[in-house]
Design a protein around this motif. Structure first.
Motif, PDB file in Angstrom:
ATOM      1  N   TYR A 168      13.789  51.654  21.780  1.00  0.00           N
ATOM      2  CA  TYR A 168      13.287  52.384  20.619  1.00  0.00           C
ATOM      3  C   TYR A 168      12.910  51.424  19.491  1.00  0.00           C
ATOM      4  CZ  TYR A 168      15.183  56.539  22.909  1.00  0.00           C
ATOM      5  OH  TYR A 168      15.454  57.544  23.799  1.00  0.00           O
ATOM      6  N   LYS A 169      13.695  50.369  19.314  1.00  0.00           N
ATOM      7  CA  LYS A 169      13.350  49.350  18.316  1.00  0.00           C
ATOM      8  C   LYS A 169      12.026  48.685  18.681  1.00  0.00           C
ATOM      9  CE  LYS A 169      17.977  47.862  16.803  1.00  0.00           C
ATOM     10  NZ  LYS A 169      18.910  46.709  16.743  1.00  0.00           N
ATOM     11  N   TYR A 170      11.848  48.435  19.972  1.00  0.00           N
ATOM     12  CA  TYR A 170      10.612  47.818  20.455  1.00  0.00           C
ATOM     13  C   TYR A 170       9.429  48.725  20.134  1.00  0.00           C
ATOM     14  CZ  TYR A 170       7.416  45.495  23.737  1.00  0.00           C
ATOM     15  OH  TYR A 170       6.351  44.822  24.298  1.00  0.00           O
ATOM     16  N   CYS A 171       9.584  50.024  20.361  1.00  0.00           N
ATOM     17  CA  CYS A 171       8.518  50.981  20.056  1.00  0.00           C
ATOM     18  C   CYS A 171       8.197  50.972  18.570  1.00  0.00           C
ATOM     19  CB  CYS A 171       8.941  52.392  20.477  1.00  0.00           C
ATOM     20  SG  CYS A 171       9.001  52.666  22.259  1.00  0.00           S
ATOM     21  N   ARG A 172       9.238  50.923  17.741  1.00  0.00           N
ATOM     22  CA  ARG A 172       9.029  50.899  16.288  1.00  0.00           C
ATOM     23  C   ARG A 172       8.232  49.673  15.868  1.00  0.00           C
ATOM     24  NH1 ARG A 172      14.291  49.557  13.141  1.00  0.00           N
ATOM     25  NH2 ARG A 172      13.817  47.630  14.248  1.00  0.00           N
ATOM     26  N   ASP A 173       8.618  48.498  16.356  1.00  0.00           N
ATOM     27  CA  ASP A 173       7.934  47.267  15.967  1.00  0.00           C
ATOM     28  C   ASP A 173       6.514  47.219  16.513  1.00  0.00           C
ATOM     29  OD1 ASP A 173      10.235  46.532  14.674  1.00  0.00           O
ATOM     30  OD2 ASP A 173      10.960  45.237  16.283  1.00  0.00           O
ATOM     31  N   ALA A 179      10.097  39.979  24.865  1.00  0.00           N
ATOM     32  CA  ALA A 179      11.157  40.410  25.776  1.00  0.00           C
ATOM     33  C   ALA A 179      12.529  40.286  25.120  1.00  0.00           C
ATOM     34  CB  ALA A 179      11.114  39.577  27.056  1.00  0.00           C
ATOM     35  N   GLY A 180      12.668  39.330  24.217  1.00  0.00           N
ATOM     36  CA  GLY A 180      13.943  39.135  23.541  1.00  0.00           C
ATOM     37  C   GLY A 180      14.360  40.330  22.710  1.00  0.00           C
ATOM     38  N   ASP A 181      13.397  41.173  22.339  1.00  0.00           N
ATOM     39  CA  ASP A 181      13.726  42.367  21.563  1.00  0.00           C
ATOM     40  C   ASP A 181      14.569  43.342  22.375  1.00  0.00           C
ATOM     41  OD1 ASP A 181      12.212  41.319  19.506  1.00  0.00           O
ATOM     42  OD2 ASP A 181      10.388  42.362  20.125  1.00  0.00           O
ATOM     43  N   ILE A 182      14.379  43.352  23.680  1.00  0.00           N
ATOM     44  CA  ILE A 182      15.152  44.243  24.541  1.00  0.00           C
ATOM     45  C   ILE A 182      16.547  43.677  24.767  1.00  0.00           C
ATOM     46  CG2 ILE A 182      15.283  45.322  26.819  1.00  0.00           C
ATOM     47  CD1 ILE A 182      13.097  46.448  25.049  1.00  0.00           C
ATOM     48  N   PHE A 183      16.634  42.377  24.992  1.00  0.00           N
ATOM     49  CA  PHE A 183      17.928  41.731  25.233  1.00  0.00           C
ATOM     50  C   PHE A 183      18.573  41.326  23.905  1.00  0.00           C
ATOM     51  CE2 PHE A 183      15.658  41.311  29.200  1.00  0.00           C
ATOM     52  CZ  PHE A 183      16.640  41.645  30.134  1.00  0.00           C
ATOM     53  N   ASN A 184      18.845  42.329  23.107  1.00  0.00           N
ATOM     54  CA  ASN A 184      19.454  42.126  21.793  1.00  0.00           C
ATOM     55  C   ASN A 184      20.787  42.860  21.765  1.00  0.00           C
ATOM     56  OD1 ASN A 184      20.080  42.872  18.923  1.00  0.00           O
ATOM     57  ND2 ASN A 184      18.268  41.637  18.532  1.00  0.00           N
ATOM     58  N   PHE A 185      21.827  42.201  21.290  1.00  0.00           N
ATOM     59  CA  PHE A 185      23.173  42.777  21.344  1.00  0.00           C
ATOM     60  C   PHE A 185      23.728  43.134  19.962  1.00  0.00           C
ATOM     61  CE2 PHE A 185      22.617  40.610  25.330  1.00  0.00           C
ATOM     62  CZ  PHE A 185      23.289  41.408  26.250  1.00  0.00           C
ATOM     63  N   ASP A 186      22.843  43.300  18.982  1.00  0.00           N
ATOM     64  CA  ASP A 186      23.301  43.609  17.624  1.00  0.00           C
ATOM     65  C   ASP A 186      24.085  44.923  17.561  1.00  0.00           C
ATOM     66  OD1 ASP A 186      22.153  41.300  16.760  1.00  0.00           O
ATOM     67  OD2 ASP A 186      20.377  42.227  15.873  1.00  0.00           O
ATOM     68  N   TYR A 244      20.242  62.872  17.755  1.00  0.00           N
ATOM     69  CA  TYR A 244      19.657  61.862  16.866  1.00  0.00           C
ATOM     70  C   TYR A 244      20.527  60.618  16.707  1.00  0.00           C
ATOM     71  CZ  TYR A 244      16.258  65.409  15.509  1.00  0.00           C
ATOM     72  OH  TYR A 244      15.256  66.353  15.524  1.00  0.00           O
ATOM     73  N   MET A 245      21.647  60.561  17.387  1.00  0.00           N
ATOM     74  CA  MET A 245      22.530  59.399  17.223  1.00  0.00           C
ATOM     75  C   MET A 245      21.876  58.071  17.605  1.00  0.00           C
ATOM     76  SD  MET A 245      26.339  60.795  18.224  1.00  0.00           S
ATOM     77  CE  MET A 245      27.114  59.232  17.774  1.00  0.00           C
ATOM     78  N   PRO A 246      21.118  57.991  18.721  1.00  0.00           N
ATOM     79  CA  PRO A 246      20.450  56.711  19.035  1.00  0.00           C
ATOM     80  C   PRO A 246      19.502  56.263  17.929  1.00  0.00           C
ATOM     81  CG  PRO A 246      20.454  58.153  20.951  1.00  0.00           C
ATOM     82  CD  PRO A 246      20.917  58.985  19.798  1.00  0.00           C
ATOM     83  N   ALA A 247      18.808  57.226  17.308  1.00  0.00           N
ATOM     84  CA  ALA A 247      17.891  56.870  16.221  1.00  0.00           C
ATOM     85  C   ALA A 247      18.660  56.354  15.017  1.00  0.00           C
ATOM     86  CB  ALA A 247      17.059  58.095  15.831  1.00  0.00           C
ATOM     87  N   LEU A 248      19.763  56.991  14.701  1.00  0.00           N
ATOM     88  CA  LEU A 248      20.560  56.592  13.543  1.00  0.00           C
ATOM     89  C   LEU A 248      21.194  55.218  13.742  1.00  0.00           C
ATOM     90  CD1 LEU A 248      22.232  60.053  12.888  1.00  0.00           C
ATOM     91  CD2 LEU A 248      20.540  58.933  11.423  1.00  0.00           C
ATOM     92  N   ILE A 249      21.602  54.926  14.977  1.00  0.00           N
ATOM     93  CA  ILE A 249      22.232  53.634  15.256  1.00  0.00           C
ATOM     94  C   ILE A 249      21.200  52.519  15.343  1.00  0.00           C
ATOM     95  CG2 ILE A 249      23.543  52.314  16.971  1.00  0.00           C
ATOM     96  CD1 ILE A 249      24.985  54.929  17.687  1.00  0.00           C
ATOM     97  N   SER A 250      20.168  52.721  16.162  1.00  0.00           N
ATOM     98  CA  SER A 250      19.204  51.651  16.434  1.00  0.00           C
ATOM     99  C   SER A 250      18.124  51.514  15.368  1.00  0.00           C
ATOM    100  CB  SER A 250      18.543  51.884  17.801  1.00  0.00           C
ATOM    101  OG  SER A 250      19.480  51.760  18.836  1.00  0.00           O
TER     102      SER A 250
END
Length: 229
Positions: free
Chosen positions: A56-61, A70-77, A140-146
């Protein structure tokens, strides 16, 4: 600074599906590649939900025209909040299955060919409705977290519960529609699922993006507007 004003959102079922399709069609290669990487990341224990959140972050950016990789997917924040969600779900499954196991053992002791009593099916029905209710309230929890950066599970749950108020039926119908469309890949001997499932997640992104727009405002930008007047 972005502030959140939790309130029920105006759920636009048709818009999310159509916008998700157009976005996926226009960025097919990027989104398919990101989804495949998310699948790879999902193999790592306890990283399935994190991988989806990163998608979802990838889609936003990508939608904002930012540089993506690819590093955007392998992110552990956001590993910790998603880990907590999975641990809570695991504990919930244990609580749900204990009565089922007790009932099955009791039936086996009575007679090997005994049919499950009505109470067993009533329990399964109640569990199904309960799980469905929790999933819809936490939509909506994934949206609120990510996407909104809320890392406290309790806070994310409360806000999601408010946002989904009055929309549970719409969210349910939307989820069914998107699930049906994403499963059309079965027609292509399951290989097509690799191409259709990313559409479902792209559609979910637009549902999240629109919802966050309705409950957030930029405090700095608002101050600037007030200064102009």
């Amino acid at each position: 600074m972005v502030k959140i004003n939790a309130k029920p959102v105006n759920f636009k079922l048709g818009n999310y599906i159509s916008d998700g399709y157009e976005f996926y069609k226009a960025n097919f290669g990027n989104l398919l590649g990101a989804f495949l990487l998310a699948m790879v990341m999902s193999i790592i224990p306890f990283c399935g939900l994190l991988a989806v959140g990163n998608f979802y972050k990838y889609c936003r950016d990508l939608r904002a025209g930012r540089q993506v990789s690819a590093g955007d997917i392998f992110n552990f924040d956001n590993f910790t909040p998603y880990l907590m969600i999975q641990l809570i779900l695991f504990a919930g499954l244990i609580v749900v299955y204990i009565p089922m196991i007790i009932m099955l053992v009791a039936m086996g002791e009575q007679h090997s060919s005994a049919q499950p009593p009505a109470i067993f099916f009533i329990y399964l029905f109640i569990v199904y409705i309960g799980v469905l209710f929790v999933v819809m309230k936490g939509f909506y929890m994934p949206a609120l977290i990510s996407l909104a950066g809320i890392t406290e599970i309790k806070q994310a749950w409360k806000i999601s519960s408010v946002m989904s108020k009055g929309n549970l039926w719409s969210i349910f119908l939307y989820s069914l529609a998107v699930a049906f469309l994403s499963q059309l890949g079965v027609i292509a001997c399951f290989i097509g699922l690799i191409f259709t499932i990313p559409f479902a997640y792209a559609s979910h992104y637009f549902a999240y993006e629109d919802a966050l727009k309705q409950i957030t405002y930029d405090e700095i930008q608002e101050i600037g507007i007030k200064d102009e007047f």
